[in-house]
Design a protein around this motif. Structure first.
Motif, PDB file in Angstrom:
ATOM      1  N   GLU A 117       0.827  -1.205   0.000  1.00  0.00           N
ATOM      2  CA  GLU A 117       0.000   0.000   0.000  1.00  0.00           C
ATOM      3  C   GLU A 117       0.865   1.260   0.000  1.00  0.00           C
ATOM      4  N   LYS A 144      -9.122   4.209  -0.467  1.00  0.00           N
ATOM      5  CA  LYS A 144      -7.696   3.954  -0.684  1.00  0.00           C
ATOM      6  C   LYS A 144      -6.846   4.639   0.375  1.00  0.00           C
ATOM      7  N   ARG A 167      -6.907   2.747   3.580  1.00  0.00           N
ATOM      8  CA  ARG A 167      -6.078   1.543   3.564  1.00  0.00           C
ATOM      9  C   ARG A 167      -4.597   1.901   3.742  1.00  0.00           C
TER      10      ARG A 167
END
Length: 268
Positions: A151, A240, A243
């Motif tokens: 990530e 996103k 995360r």
């Protein structure tokens, strides 16, 4: 009639914090002399002792406060995408056990060996990271090699700050620049849906109405498409960024629990 001052008091953590803060304010108001309104470290330790706080905990809190003052402020984030999609940076910070050199070594080894990042700049207490380049790094990230989600490697840059505290503790701050993701997901959705809405409206209008009506329909279609694209882009980007924030928090969790060890670089 009962006297309220004689009633037993049961407080939760939030109420206790409020009382301590209010008591400190009253203490400041009653201060006299040239240093009115300020407290020395010895006075803070004394107040902490009076309210039942361990001196070691008060000293650690003082150290955290001093270290936080050294953490760089987030740079300004201006422009329409911030308003339409959301902030372009996320930040996570935590006090972790270990001296600065020890903590920095663990972070550097983890980011380069596991997170597929390369250090582009390092100075005392601060390092700047970008996604590793090259075919092997791209394959690892594309295949989610070893179960790693990478990530942090999707960000434009990752800045890590490590500041020293007392008694073998350090304050770690991770700032992740996601403006590239915001443009791709948020801006891309707005632009794409705006064009799509305009094109669809113009096409339908030309089929049944005049060119002037087609232009008006295109404007309406663009507005509706842009609104839909903004909603989708904002939702996608916020998911996103959350995360990514959790990935940064997960790294701090490992540091805090002493689970982060120097990894060996993975090869394929």
């Amino acid at each position: 009639m009962n006297d309220a001052s004689n009633l037993p008091v049961q407080l939760n953590r939030s109420e206790l914090d409020r009382i301590i803060r209010r008591a400190a304010e009253l203490q400041f108001q009653e201060s006299a002399g040239d240093d009115a309104g300020t407290l020395s470290e010895d006075e803070i330790l004394k107040i902490g002792k009076e309210v039942g706080l361990e001196a070691s905990h008060v000293r650690r809190a003082l150290g955290e406060l001093r270290a936080e003052a050294l953490v760089p402020q987030l740079p300004p984030d201006v422009g329409p995408l911030k308003r339409l999609v959301g902030p372009g940076r996320v930040r996570a910070e935590r006090v972790v056990p270990g001296d600065v050199d020890e903590v920095e070594e663990l972070i550097v080894s983890w980011l380069s060996g596991v997170e597929s990042l390369d250090a582009v700049r390092r100075r005392a207490g601060v390092s700047l990271w970008e996604p590793a380049e090259g075919v092997v790094a791209q394959i690892r990230r594309g295949l989610k090699w070893g179960g790693q989600r990478y990530e942090l490697a999707e960000a434009k840059q990752v800045e890590v700050s490590v500041q020293s505290l007392e008694d073998g503790f350090s304050l770690v701050t991770i700032t992740v620049d996601l403006r590239n993701v915001r443009i791709e997901q948020g801006g891309g959705a707005i632009f794409g849906f705006t064009l799509g809405g305009a094109g669809a409206a113009v096409g339908l209008s030309l089929a049944f109405l005049t060119p002037a009506a087609a232009i008006a329909g295109g404007i309406v279609g663009a507005s509706l498409g842009g609104a839909g694209g903004m909603a989708i882009g904002r939702s996608t980007y916020q998911q996103k960024s959350e995360r990514v924030r959790l990935a940064a928090e997960g790294l701090l969790d490992r540091l805090e629990r002493g689970e982060l060890v120097k990894p060996t670089k993975r090869r394929i």
